[in-house]
Design a protein around this motif. Structure first.
Motif, PDB file in Angstrom:
ATOM      1  N   THR A   1       8.092  -3.857  -2.285  1.00 42.00           N
ATOM      2  CA  THR A   1       7.318  -3.399  -1.139  1.00 42.00           C
ATOM      3  C   THR A   1       7.492  -4.389  -0.002  1.00 42.00           C
ATOM      4  O   THR A   1       8.174  -5.397  -0.129  1.00 42.00           O
ATOM      5  CB  THR A   1       5.841  -3.198  -1.506  1.00 42.00           C
TER       6      THR A   1
ATOM      7  N   GLY B   1       4.582  -3.361   7.732  1.00 47.79           N
ATOM      8  CA  GLY B   1       5.104  -2.008   7.640  1.00 47.79           C
ATOM      9  C   GLY B   1       6.156  -1.763   8.691  1.00 47.79           C
ATOM     10  O   GLY B   1       6.238  -2.484   9.696  1.00 47.79           O
TER      11      GLY B   1
ATOM     12  N   THR C   1       6.777  -7.260   2.868  1.00 49.88           N
ATOM     13  CA  THR C   1       6.037  -8.509   3.023  1.00 49.88           C
ATOM     14  C   THR C   1       6.097  -8.942   4.485  1.00 49.88           C
ATOM     15  O   THR C   1       6.806  -8.353   5.293  1.00 49.88           O
ATOM     16  CB  THR C   1       6.602  -9.622   2.110  1.00 49.88           C
ATOM     17  N   SER C   2       5.325  -9.982   4.810  1.00 52.54           N
ATOM     18  CA  SER C   2       5.091 -10.336   6.218  1.00 52.54           C
ATOM     19  C   SER C   2       5.896 -11.527   6.726  1.00 52.54           C
ATOM     20  O   SER C   2       5.704 -11.946   7.869  1.00 52.54           O
ATOM     21  CB  SER C   2       3.591 -10.641   6.425  1.00 52.54           C
TER      22      SER C   2
ATOM     23  N   ASP D   1       3.455   0.641  -2.428  1.00 53.62           N
ATOM     24  CA  ASP D   1       2.755  -0.610  -2.751  1.00 53.62           C
ATOM     25  C   ASP D   1       2.247  -0.638  -4.191  1.00 53.62           C
ATOM     26  O   ASP D   1       1.831  -1.697  -4.672  1.00 53.62           O
ATOM     27  CB  ASP D   1       1.562  -0.812  -1.809  1.00 53.62           C
TER      28      ASP D   1
ATOM     29  N   THR E   1      -3.859   3.911   0.543  1.00 53.58           N
ATOM     30  CA  THR E   1      -2.863   2.970   0.033  1.00 53.58           C
ATOM     31  C   THR E   1      -1.469   3.584   0.047  1.00 53.58           C
ATOM     32  O   THR E   1      -1.281   4.685  -0.477  1.00 53.58           O
ATOM     33  CB  THR E   1      -3.210   2.566  -1.411  1.00 53.58           C
TER      34      THR E   1
ATOM     35  N   LYS F   1      -1.036  -5.236   8.389  1.00 51.68           N
ATOM     36  CA  LYS F   1      -0.264  -4.993   7.179  1.00 51.68           C
ATOM     37  C   LYS F   1       1.218  -4.887   7.519  1.00 51.68           C
ATOM     38  O   LYS F   1       1.581  -4.321   8.547  1.00 51.68           O
ATOM     39  CB  LYS F   1      -0.755  -3.718   6.492  1.00 51.68           C
TER      40      LYS F   1
ATOM     41  N   GLU G   1      -9.266   4.434   4.824  1.00 54.95           N
ATOM     42  CA  GLU G   1      -8.363   3.479   4.177  1.00 54.95           C
ATOM     43  C   GLU G   1      -7.606   4.176   3.063  1.00 54.95           C
ATOM     44  O   GLU G   1      -8.203   4.744   2.142  1.00 54.95           O
ATOM     45  CB  GLU G   1      -9.180   2.306   3.618  1.00 54.95           C
TER      46      GLU G   1
ATOM     47  N   THR H   1       4.402  -1.072  12.399  1.00 57.68           N
ATOM     48  CA  THR H   1       4.051  -2.212  13.247  1.00 57.68           C
ATOM     49  C   THR H   1       5.288  -3.027  13.610  1.00 57.68           C
ATOM     50  O   THR H   1       5.451  -3.470  14.755  1.00 57.68           O
ATOM     51  CB  THR H   1       3.028  -3.113  12.534  1.00 57.68           C
TER      52      THR H   1
END
Length: 405
Positions: free
Chosen positions: A356, A59, A358-359, A173, A169, A57, A167, A62
């Motif tokens: 939020t 963030g 994104t990758s 998000d 959230t 995900k 898990e 990471t």
């Protein structure tokens, strides 16, 4: 002859974005007045780097691990445990750390599950006010299994003894959305979130905040669960003595776990009006006075403004980063006669449109004071992609910063 070199990373959290119609099809980074970065880009390498590994995900946890050279697939054990390191929580191997945001949810007369998240940061509430609110929650909900710890601003920590990684959230998000489907499946965690609203909704601090036109900090929101982290030493890994300059517990925690120094900067709060000058001076003191080879300067404001959905304030955050951090930093290093390499980049995009993370890959700028290039480009997403340079594994970019040229 070996040149003594200093190294700097300036990280504009969430600074990358998408083209925005109201900005003439430009991104905030492209639109902002950034004279320092514009001048540096003409003498620097620019390119793209992919900081979020496939399947993970997007963030700041990471992504910043990757920028610091730690492969998230190997080292990531959850966001909150890294923050717990920063605030001095003595985690046991059997503990689970969970981020506890104090957020704003709607106060309309509907069941808790039908309320909506209005603001993930409760108008960037102060640490002092939030500590009082968290203490009220602690008195009602804390027991031998669940312990609350104060962090910074709206960001706090819950330690679950002998818990499990569930898990959960992130609140940013699901801004403006009905919360029911995003509540924890774990009955105890869900129950504590509901109770926290009952405790906080009419707290004197929140009554006063509403009178002043501020969002009430009226609910605990749990997310980011993980186990005790095990990072290898940054110095042993890179041969560099490193210092972290950040207002955010996550970044401080990564630094603590990696054995780096952590600067304490009064007035640094992770918001748009943080102490930019204090952060710059802390970085310069580390490099020029205290014998550090490497400084990581983290600015949270672009990310926060992206979460708020404000292109105008995100542009302002980027402009502050340019003129109040990068400019004075370069000027002081040049005046000191230091040889240095400076890497400027976001950790991930936080597009104003989606509010939020994104990758997508993000642009970087790498300037070497001993090897100035002659280019015509500017530093932004479009021109970074057009350069043809890309690091598909973000954790390898720091090796490029440190390599001898």
């Amino acid at each position: 002859m070996v040149i003594s070199m200093k190294y700097v990373i300036v990280l504009g959290d969430g600074m990358a974005d998408e083209p925005i119609e109201s900005l003439g099809g430009k991104t905030p980074l492209e639109y902002a007045a950034t004279p320092v970065m514009d001048a540096l880009s003409k003498k620097a390498e620019i390119g793209m780097v992919h900081t979020i590994p496939e399947g993970m995900k997007p963030g700041s946890d990471t992504a910043n691990l990757a920028v610091l050279g730690y492969d998230p697939k190997k080292y990531y054990s959850g966001r909150s445990p890294l923050e717990a390191l920063s605030i001095g929580v003595p985690m046991k191997d059997t503990d689970i750390a969970i981020r506890c945001n104090i957020v704003t949810i709607s106060e309309d007369d509907v069941p808790f599950e039908e309320k909506t998240i209005i603001d993930h940061s409760a108008d960037e509430i102060s640490t002092e006010d939030c500590a009082v609110l968290l203490d009220a929650v602690r008195k009602e909900l804390e027991n031998d299994s669940y312990k609350f710890y104060v962090g910074t601003s709206y960001r706090h920590c819950l330690i679950w003894d002998k818990g499990e990684v569930v898990e959960l959230t992130p609140p940013h998000d699901v801004l403006t959305q009905i919360i029911g489907q995003y509540l924890p499946e774990d009955a105890m965690l869900c129950g504590m979130m509901k109770r926290s609203y009952d405790i906080l909704a009419n707290h004197p601090i929140n009554i006063d905040r509403k009178k002043r036109g501020l969002h009430p900090a009226n609910c605990c929101w749990f997310w980011g669960a993980g186990t005790k982290p095990m990072l290898s030493s940054f110095t042993e890994k890179t041969g560099k003595k490193g210092m972290m300059v950040s207002a955010v517990d996550l970044l401080k925690g990564i630094a603590v776990g990696a054995g780096m120094g952590v600067a304490s900067v009064e007035g640094a709060n992770g918001g748009l009006h943080t102490n930019y000058e204090g952060k710059t001076q802390a970085a310069l003191s580390a490099l020029l006075k205290d014998g550090y080879d490497f400084v990581y300067i983290h600015l949270e404001a672009p990310d926060e403004m992206g979460h708020q959905g404000s292109a105008e304030r995100k542009i302002q955050a980027i402009e502050y980063l340019d003129t109040r951090v990068i400019g004075p930093l370069k000027e002081a290093l040049d005046a000191a006669g230091e040889s240095y390499r400076m890497l400027i980049l976001p950790d991930h995009p936080t597009p104003v449109r989606v509010r939020t993370h994104t990758s997508e890959s993000v642009p970087y700028l790498l300037y070497d004071s001993t090897n100035e290039l002659d280019r015509t480009w500017n530093y932004n997403e479009k021109e970074g992609a057009a350069s043809g340079i890309c690091f598909p594994e973000g954790y390898t970019l720091i090796d490029h910063l440190f390599e001898e040229v």
